[in-house]
Scaffold this active site. Structure first.
Site, short mmCIF file in Angstrom:
data_model
loop_
_atom_site.label_atom_id
_atom_site.label_comp_id
_atom_site.label_asym_id
_atom_site.label_seq_id
_atom_site.Cartn_x
_atom_site.Cartn_y
_atom_site.Cartn_z
N VAL A 22 -16.08 31.58 141.79
CA VAL A 22 -16.02 32.45 140.62
C VAL A 22 -17.32 32.31 139.83
O VAL A 22 -18.26 31.63 140.24
CB VAL A 22 -14.79 32.12 139.74
CG1 VAL A 22 -13.51 32.31 140.55
CG2 VAL A 22 -14.86 30.70 139.19
N MET B 178 -20.15 36.57 146.98
CA MET B 178 -20.14 35.25 147.61
C MET B 178 -18.77 34.94 148.21
O MET B 178 -18.66 34.51 149.36
CB MET B 178 -20.54 34.18 146.59
CG MET B 178 -20.70 32.81 147.19
SD MET B 178 -22.00 32.72 148.46
CE MET B 178 -23.46 32.78 147.43
N LYS C 100 -14.12 28.33 135.60
CA LYS C 100 -13.86 27.43 136.72
C LYS C 100 -12.72 26.46 136.39
O LYS C 100 -11.88 26.15 137.25
CB LYS C 100 -15.14 26.67 137.08
CG LYS C 100 -16.21 27.55 137.73
CD LYS C 100 -17.44 26.75 138.14
CE LYS C 100 -18.54 27.64 138.69
NZ LYS C 100 -18.21 28.23 139.98
N SER D 209 -23.66 26.75 142.29
CA SER D 209 -25.04 26.53 142.73
C SER D 209 -25.82 25.65 141.77
O SER D 209 -26.92 25.21 142.09
CB SER D 209 -25.76 27.88 142.89
OG SER D 209 -25.77 28.58 141.67
N HIS E 92 -21.88 24.57 148.72
CA HIS E 92 -22.78 25.60 148.22
C HIS E 92 -23.24 26.48 149.37
O HIS E 92 -24.08 26.09 150.18
CB HIS E 92 -23.98 24.94 147.52
CG HIS E 92 -24.98 25.90 146.98
ND1 HIS E 92 -26.28 25.55 146.72
CD2 HIS E 92 -24.88 27.22 146.65
CE1 HIS E 92 -26.93 26.60 146.26
NE2 HIS E 92 -26.11 27.62 146.22
N ASP F 171 -8.28 37.10 143.67
CA ASP F 171 -9.08 37.50 142.51
C ASP F 171 -8.16 37.88 141.37
O ASP F 171 -6.92 37.91 141.52
CB ASP F 171 -10.02 38.66 142.86
CG ASP F 171 -11.32 38.60 142.04
OD1 ASP F 171 -11.24 38.42 140.81
OD2 ASP F 171 -12.41 38.72 142.63
N GLU G 24 -20.39 31.38 137.28
CA GLU G 24 -20.96 30.09 136.89
C GLU G 24 -20.67 29.84 135.40
O GLU G 24 -21.58 29.80 134.57
CB GLU G 24 -22.47 30.08 137.15
CG GLU G 24 -22.84 30.05 138.62
CD GLU G 24 -22.55 28.70 139.25
OE1 GLU G 24 -23.37 27.79 139.13
OE2 GLU G 24 -21.48 28.55 139.87
#
Length: 720
Positions: A404, A328, A411, A433, A454, A347, A406
Site C-alpha cells: 500500500v 506494485m 500501513k 521501499s 522490496h 484493496d 508509503e
C-alpha cells in the site's frame, strides 16, 4: 576418463559421449580438455578408427567455459601473457589438432551448444543437429566481456561469411536449428531418433578430413579488408554501432571486430594466433572479470539462496495475500500467479481490486498475441487471482505482502486487519521501499514473523527482490521469505534494516547528484548524456521525472519529520524544492518535470530549465561528471557495508546491477572500487569532497582499508 565416454563400433567409428558426472551440464573445464585431447590422439593414432562422432549424454550438448574456473584465474591476477598461453590449449592443442589430425569428426548436436560447446562443433568436419527448438547454438561470449577464443571468430566467419557472422558474434544470439541450417552454421537437421545414424552415414559415405581453409589455393571470399569498398563500409558501420551501444565501456565488441577483420586477411593458423591475442587481452581486463563475477557467479549463488539460514526446513507458499492492487501489488500478484501460486488480491474497493487483476489480463493478452502463451494457459493464470475487499479471505494464506502507500498510518491499519485474519504461523512482509522494517514491525503482534520484501517496478521485468531483515525478524522468517522468492524464480539479496535499506538509499544518490549538477551550472543535456556515457540506462533527470520529483521530496520531508536536525539534507534539496513548490513541475505523471511531454508524444528537456538553473560559461569534462555519478553510488554502498546494512559485497554488486541498472562493466558498486583500486578511489573521493561537498568524504573505515590495500574481493595466491 571421467568427463566423457569413448567407444568404438564394428565399423571403426568412435563415439565420444560428453558426460561430466560432477556437473548438470558439460562445460569446457581443464579436466575435460585433458580428456578430450587424449581422445583426439587415440582417434588419430588408431588405424582401426576411421572417424569419430562427438555427442552428449546430457539434455544439452555443451555449454561454454567453466566460469568458476575463470574466476580462479581472475583472482590470481592473470596477465595477458598467461592468458594467451591459457587460450592456446583449447584453440591449438585441442580444436586445431582435431581439425588437422587426418581423421573426420562429426558433431552430433543433441541439445543446446553454446560458446565453447559450439566452438567444438565448428572445429568438427561436419555438424548435424537435432530438430528441436531447444537445441539452439551460438557464441555468446560477448555477453561476459570475452570473445570466442578457440577459433570461433575465425571458423564461423569463414563458414558463413563476415556479414552473417558479425551480428552473431557481436550480439551473442542463440540460433535455433532451422535458422542455423539456413545460415550454414550446421550441415543437417534431423529428428532426434536419427541423430547418431545421420552422423554415422556421413562418416561411412563421404567424409572429408580436410577443412576448406587447409586446402591449397583457398582464399577467403571476403578477405580483402578495406580494399573492398563494401567491406570497408560495413566495418565502419559496425564501429559506429558498437560505440553507440557501449559508449566505449565494453572492450569485447571492438576486439571481436578486430579479430575478424585482421584474421580474415591472414592464413588460418596465423588468424588463430591473432584471435588468441585479442582473447588474452580481454581475459586479463577487469571488465570480463567484473561481468562474470557479478552477473553469473554471484547472481547464481544468490539464486541458490546462499544467504538462507541453515537448518530451517524448506517451505512453500501455496496461497499468497497481496494488500494493495496498485501497480506494485498488481505486479506481485501477476508474477506469483505465473509461478503457480493462488493469490488473494485485496484493496479498499472491489473495483480497485478488479483493476489490479486486469493488469495481469493485459500482460497475458500481449503474450497470446506474440505466440508465447495459449488462451488456456492465460485463463489458468487469471483463475489463480481472486480480487477482494474482505480480509477474512486471507485466512489460509501462508504469506502476505503489503504493497500500500508509503504512509505509516495506512500501513499500520492494514497490518492490524491482516494479522487479525491470518493463521498464527503466517509470515507478513512489507513491500516498502524506504520505511524502516523494524519501525513497521512495531505495528505487528508478531514482529518475529515480520520482514521486508522490496520488489521493483515493473515487477514482471525486474527479477530481483531486496529482502530486508528487521531487528526482531527470526531466521525462520528469513528462510521462508527466501524460499518464496525462489518460487517466483527471482534473485534475492539480503540486507539489514535501515532508512532506505540498500537499494533505495544508494539509488537516490544518483538522482540527487544529477539534480545537484543543475545547481552547479552544468548543462542539462550534458548531465543526461554523461550519465548514459558512464553506462547508466537513463539520465538522472529523465529518471527522476519517471518516479516524480515529488517522491524523493516527500521522502526527504518524512525524514526531516522523523530525525529533525540529525537528518542531513540531500545535495539536491533546493532543486527539488523549486521544482515541486516553485515551478509546480513534479514529473511525468503531471505532464511537466525536467522534461516537457507534448500531446503528440515523446519528450524534450523543459525549455525553461536553462533559465531556471543557468549553465556556467565553462562546462566540466564528461569524465568528471561520469566520475561523480559512479563514485557517489559506490561510496554510499561502502557506507552500507560499513554500517552492516549490507553483510556481503556480492549482495551490493548484484543489487546495484539488477535493481537500478548500475553499469555491468563495473561489476557493481563495490567491484568498481576494487577495479579503480581502494587507495586511488579514496584519493579521488577526497578530491571530489573538496570540490563538491562532504557527501564525497570517505569514512575512516574506508581510508583504513585503503592504507591496508584491502579490496572487497580478496585475490587468491594462485589459480591452482
Amino acid at each position: 576418463m571421467t568427463t566423457l565416454k569413448f567407444e568404438v563400433d564394428a565399423d571403426g567409428i568412435a563415439l565420444i559421449t560428453l558426460d561430466d558426472p560432477a556437473r548438470p551440464v558439460n562445460v569446457v573445464s581443464p579436466e575435460w580438455m585433458d580428456e578430450f585431447i587424449a581422445a583426439i590422439e587415440r582417434v588419430a593414432a588408431d588405424g582401426a578408427i576411421r572417424g569419430a562422432i562427438v555427442t552428449s549424454a546430457k539434455p544439452a550438448f555443451m555449454a561454454g567455459a567453466d566460469l568458476k574456473y575463470l574466476m580462479t584465474l581472475f583472482d590470481a591476477g592473470i596477465g595477458a601473457k598467461e592468458a594467451f598461453e591459457f587460450s592456446q590449449k583449447p584453440s591449438v592443442n585441442m580444436h586445431r589438432r582435431m581439425e588437422t589430425c587426418g581423421k573426420p569428426f562429426v558433431a552430433a548436436i543433441n541439445g543446446l551448444a553454446m560458446g565453447g560447446g559450439y566452438e567444438l562443433c565448428l572445429a568438427c568436419h561436419y555438424r548435424v543437429i537435432v530438430d528441436d527448438p531447444r537445441a539452439g547454438i551460438g557464441l555468446p561470449e560477448v555477453n561476459v566481456g570475452l570473445l570466442a577464443g578457440s577459433g570461433g571468430t575465425q571458423r564461423l566467419a569463414r563458414m558463413i561469411g563476415i556479414e552473417r557472422a558479425l551480428p552473431l558474434l557481436l550480439e551473442g544470439k542463440t540460433v535455433p536449428p532451422a535458422e542455423a541450417l539456413k545460415l550454414g552454421m550446421v550441415d543437417a537437421v534431423v529428428p532426434a531418433a536419427e541423430l547418431i545414424a545421420a552422423a554415422r552415414k556421413w562418416l561411412l559415405e563421404s567424409p572429408d578430413p580436410m577443412r576448406p581453409w587447409d586446402k591449397k589455393g583457398y582464399r577467403v571470399l571476403e578477405g580483402f579488408g578495406l580494399l573492398n569498398h563494401e567491406q570497408a563500409a560495413s566495418y565502419s558501420a559496425h564501429v559506429a554501432k558498437i560505440a553507440a551501444r557501449t559508449w566505449h565501456n565494453y572492450p569485447a565488441p571492438v576486439a571481436i571486430l578486430d579479430s575478424v577483420f585482421e584474421g580474415m586477411l591472414m592464413p588460418f593458423d596465423k588468424a588463430l594466433t591473432i584471435e588468441s591475442k585479442h582473447f588474452a587481452r580481454l581475459l586479463a581486463d577487469p571488465v570480463s572479470r567484473n561481468i562474470i563475477r557479478t552477473t553469473f557467479v554471484n547472481k547464481g549463488q544468490a539464486d541458490r539462496l546462499v544467504r538462507r539460514p541453515a537448518g530451517v526446513p524448506a517451505s512453500k507458499v501455496k496461497k499468497l495475500g497481496v494488500l494493495g492492487a496498485g501497480m506494485m501489488g498488481a505486479g506481485i500478484a501477476h508474477v506469483s500467479a505465473m509461478a503457480g501460486l493462488d493469490v488473494v488480491l485485496l484493496d479498499a474497493t472491489f473495483e480497485q481490486a478488479v483493476k489490479g487483476k486486469a493488469y495481469s489480463e493485459r500482460l497475458l493478452d500481449k503474450a497470446i498475441e506474440r505466440g508465447r502463451r495459449t488462451r488456456e494457459e492465460a485463463d489458468a493464470v487469471l483463475a489463480r487471482i481472486t480480487p477482494t475487499t474482505n480480509y477474512d479471505d486471507l485466512g489460509d494464506c501462508e504469506l502476505v505482502v503489503e504493497a500500500v502507500f508509503e504512509d505509516r498510518a495506512v500501513k499500520a491499519r492494514v497490518i492490524a486487519k491482516a494479522e487479525g485474519a491470518l493463521s498464527a504461523d503466517a509470515t507478513f512482509a512489507s513491500n516498502t521501499s524506504t520505511l524502516p522494517i523494524s519501525g513497521l514491525a512495531e505495528y505487528s503482534v508478531r514482529p518475529e514473523q515480520f520482514i521486508g520484501l522490496h520488489f521493483f517496478s515493473p515487477v514482471d521485468k525486474m527479477p530481483i527482490v531486496e529482502v530486508i531483515v528487521g531487528k526482531r525478524t527470526s531466521e525462520q522468517t528469513l528462510a521462508r521469505a527466501l524460499d518464496f522468492v525462489a518460487q517466483l524464480r527471482m534473485t534475492p539479496i539480503v540486507v539489514n534494516d535501515g532508512r532506505g535499506f540498500y537499494t533505495s538509499r544508494v539509488f537516490q544518490t544518483f538522482i540527487h547528484e544529477g539534480m545537484r549538477m543543475l545547481e552547479d551550472g552544468v548543462e542539462p543535456a550534458l548531465i543526461e548524456n554523461a550519465a548514459r556515457m558512464a553506462g547508466m540506462p537513463v539520465g538522472p533527470l529523465a529518471l527522476t521525472d519517471e518516479v516524480t520529483v515529488e517522491l524523493p521530496w516527500k521522502i526527504v520531508q518524512q525524514s526531516i519529520a522523523d530525525l529533525g536536525d540529525a537528518y542531513v539534507r540531500p545535495c539536491s534539496y533546493e532543486v527539488m524544492r523549486r521544482m515541486v513548490e516553485g515551478f509546480k513541475r513534479p514529473g511525468r505523471k503531471a505532464g511537466a518535470g525536467f522534461y516537457d511531454y507534448p500531446a503528440e508524444g515523446g519528450k524534450r528537456l523543459w525549455s525553461g530549465l536553462r533559465d531556471a538553473f543557468p549553465p556556467a560559461v565553462e562546462q566540466p569534462p564528461v569524465e568528471e561528471l561520469r566520475k561523480r555519478f559512479l563514485y557517489i553510488q559506490a561510496l554510499e554502498t561502502a557506507r552500507c557495508l560499513e554500517e552492516g546494512v549490507l553483510t556481503h559485497p556480492a549482495d551490493g554488486d548484484v543489487g546495484s546491477v539488477l535493481a537500478w541498472g548500475f553499469p555491468t562493466w563495473t561489476g557493481g558498486t563495490l567491484s568498481l572500487i576494487d577495479t579503480v583500486g581502494v587507495g586511488r578511489f579514496v584519493e579521488e573521493c577526497e578530491r571530489l569532497a573538496g570540490q563538491y561537498g562532504q557527501r564525497f568524504k570517505p569514512s575512516g573505515w574506508l581510508r583504513e582499508r585503503a592504507v591496508r590495500g584491502e579490496p572487497f574481493y580478496p585475490k587468491t595466491a594462485s589459480a591452482a
